[in-house]
Design a protein around this motif. Sequence first.
Motif, PDB file in Angstrom:
ATOM      1  N   SER A   8       0.824  -1.202   0.000  1.00 51.37           N
ATOM      2  CA  SER A   8       0.000   0.000   0.000  1.00 51.37           C
ATOM      3  C   SER A   8       0.862   1.257   0.000  1.00 51.37           C
ATOM      4  O   SER A   8       0.600   2.204  -0.744  1.00 51.37           O
ATOM      5  CB  SER A   8      -0.922  -0.020   1.217  1.00 51.37           C
ATOM      6  OG  SER A   8      -1.813   1.039   1.190  1.00 51.37           O
ATOM      7  N   ARG A   9       1.915   1.263   0.826  1.00 53.83           N
ATOM      8  CA  ARG A   9       2.807   2.434   0.884  1.00 53.83           C
ATOM      9  C   ARG A   9       3.648   2.563  -0.386  1.00 53.83           C
ATOM     10  O   ARG A   9       3.753   3.644  -0.961  1.00 53.83           O
ATOM     11  CB  ARG A   9       3.739   2.313   2.093  1.00 53.83           C
ATOM     12  CG  ARG A   9       3.095   2.691   3.404  1.00 53.83           C
ATOM     13  CD  ARG A   9       4.122   2.792   4.509  1.00 53.83           C
ATOM     14  NE  ARG A   9       4.792   1.511   4.781  1.00 53.83           N
ATOM     15  CZ  ARG A   9       4.344   0.600   5.621  1.00 53.83           C
ATOM     16  NH1 ARG A   9       3.216   0.805   6.269  1.00 53.83           N
ATOM     17  NH2 ARG A   9       5.012  -0.519   5.817  1.00 53.83           N
ATOM     18  N   GLY A  43       1.349   3.209  -3.484  1.00 55.25           N
ATOM     19  CA  GLY A  43       0.390   4.300  -3.340  1.00 55.25           C
ATOM     20  C   GLY A  43      -1.039   3.876  -3.621  1.00 55.25           C
ATOM     21  O   GLY A  43      -1.789   4.629  -4.245  1.00 55.25           O
ATOM     22  N   VAL A  44      -1.403   2.690  -3.183  1.00 53.70           N
ATOM     23  CA  VAL A  44      -2.764   2.197  -3.401  1.00 53.70           C
ATOM     24  C   VAL A  44      -3.462   2.038  -2.053  1.00 53.70           C
ATOM     25  O   VAL A  44      -2.834   2.029  -0.999  1.00 53.70           O
ATOM     26  CB  VAL A  44      -2.757   0.846  -4.161  1.00 53.70           C
ATOM     27  CG1 VAL A  44      -2.199   1.028  -5.562  1.00 53.70           C
ATOM     28  CG2 VAL A  44      -1.993  -0.208  -3.410  1.00 53.70           C
ATOM     29  N   SER A  45      -4.767   1.915  -2.122  1.00 52.18           N
ATOM     30  CA  SER A  45      -5.540   1.741  -0.892  1.00 52.18           C
ATOM     31  C   SER A  45      -5.317   0.332  -0.334  1.00 52.18           C
ATOM     32  O   SER A  45      -4.899  -0.580  -1.056  1.00 52.18           O
ATOM     33  CB  SER A  45      -7.028   1.944  -1.181  1.00 52.18           C
ATOM     34  OG  SER A  45      -7.517   0.886  -1.980  1.00 52.18           O
ATOM     35  N   PRO A  46      -5.607   0.147   0.954  1.00 50.34           N
ATOM     36  CA  PRO A  46      -5.484  -1.194   1.529  1.00 50.34           C
ATOM     37  C   PRO A  46      -6.349  -2.231   0.811  1.00 50.34           C
ATOM     38  O   PRO A  46      -5.966  -3.398   0.703  1.00 50.34           O
ATOM     39  CB  PRO A  46      -5.932  -1.013   2.974  1.00 50.34           C
ATOM     40  CG  PRO A  46      -5.614   0.411   3.280  1.00 50.34           C
ATOM     41  CD  PRO A  46      -5.875   1.145   1.989  1.00 50.34           C
ATOM     42  N   ALA A  47      -7.501  -1.795   0.305  1.00 53.35           N
ATOM     43  CA  ALA A  47      -8.368  -2.731  -0.426  1.00 53.35           C
ATOM     44  C   ALA A  47      -7.698  -3.231  -1.696  1.00 53.35           C
ATOM     45  O   ALA A  47      -7.781  -4.414  -2.033  1.00 53.35           O
ATOM     46  CB  ALA A  47      -9.701  -2.073  -0.757  1.00 53.35           C
ATOM     47  N   VAL A  48      -7.020  -2.354  -2.395  1.00 56.03           N
ATOM     48  CA  VAL A  48      -6.320  -2.751  -3.620  1.00 56.03           C
ATOM     49  C   VAL A  48      -5.108  -3.609  -3.267  1.00 56.03           C
ATOM     50  O   VAL A  48      -4.819  -4.593  -3.942  1.00 56.03           O
ATOM     51  CB  VAL A  48      -5.914  -1.510  -4.449  1.00 56.03           C
ATOM     52  CG1 VAL A  48      -5.040  -1.896  -5.617  1.00 56.03           C
ATOM     53  CG2 VAL A  48      -7.150  -0.780  -4.928  1.00 56.03           C
ATOM     54  N   ALA A  49      -4.400  -3.252  -2.196  1.00 56.50           N
ATOM     55  CA  ALA A  49      -3.244  -4.048  -1.783  1.00 56.50           C
ATOM     56  C   ALA A  49      -3.654  -5.458  -1.375  1.00 56.50           C
ATOM     57  O   ALA A  49      -2.891  -6.404  -1.561  1.00 56.50           O
ATOM     58  CB  ALA A  49      -2.527  -3.362  -0.624  1.00 56.50           C
ATOM     59  N   SER A  50      -4.875  -5.623  -0.870  1.00 53.29           N
ATOM     60  CA  SER A  50      -5.331  -6.947  -0.468  1.00 53.29           C
ATOM     61  C   SER A  50      -5.602  -7.872  -1.654  1.00 53.29           C
ATOM     62  O   SER A  50      -5.761  -9.079  -1.477  1.00 53.29           O
ATOM     63  CB  SER A  50      -6.591  -6.841   0.398  1.00 53.29           C
ATOM     64  OG  SER A  50      -7.695  -6.464  -0.383  1.00 53.29           O
TER      65      SER A  50
END
Length: 59
Positions: free
Chosen positions: A40-41, A44-51
């Motif tokens: 996510s860091r 630069g994506v949201s936690p939902a996208v990182a999941s």
Amino acid sequence: MEYIKRGTKAFTSTNIALFAAGFITFANLYVTQPLMPQFSRDYGVSPAVASLSLSSSSV
């Protein structure tokens, strides 16, 4: 059909192999879970996208 008898070396080896196969399967599925905050860091994506890194491996 012959069965592997309990208490034999073949039985123990088979149990170890089945345990290892199951453990490795789940380890491979969830290996990215602790990395999601870093994804996510870094990207630069949201936690939902990182999941999605976890979701894509279980499809």
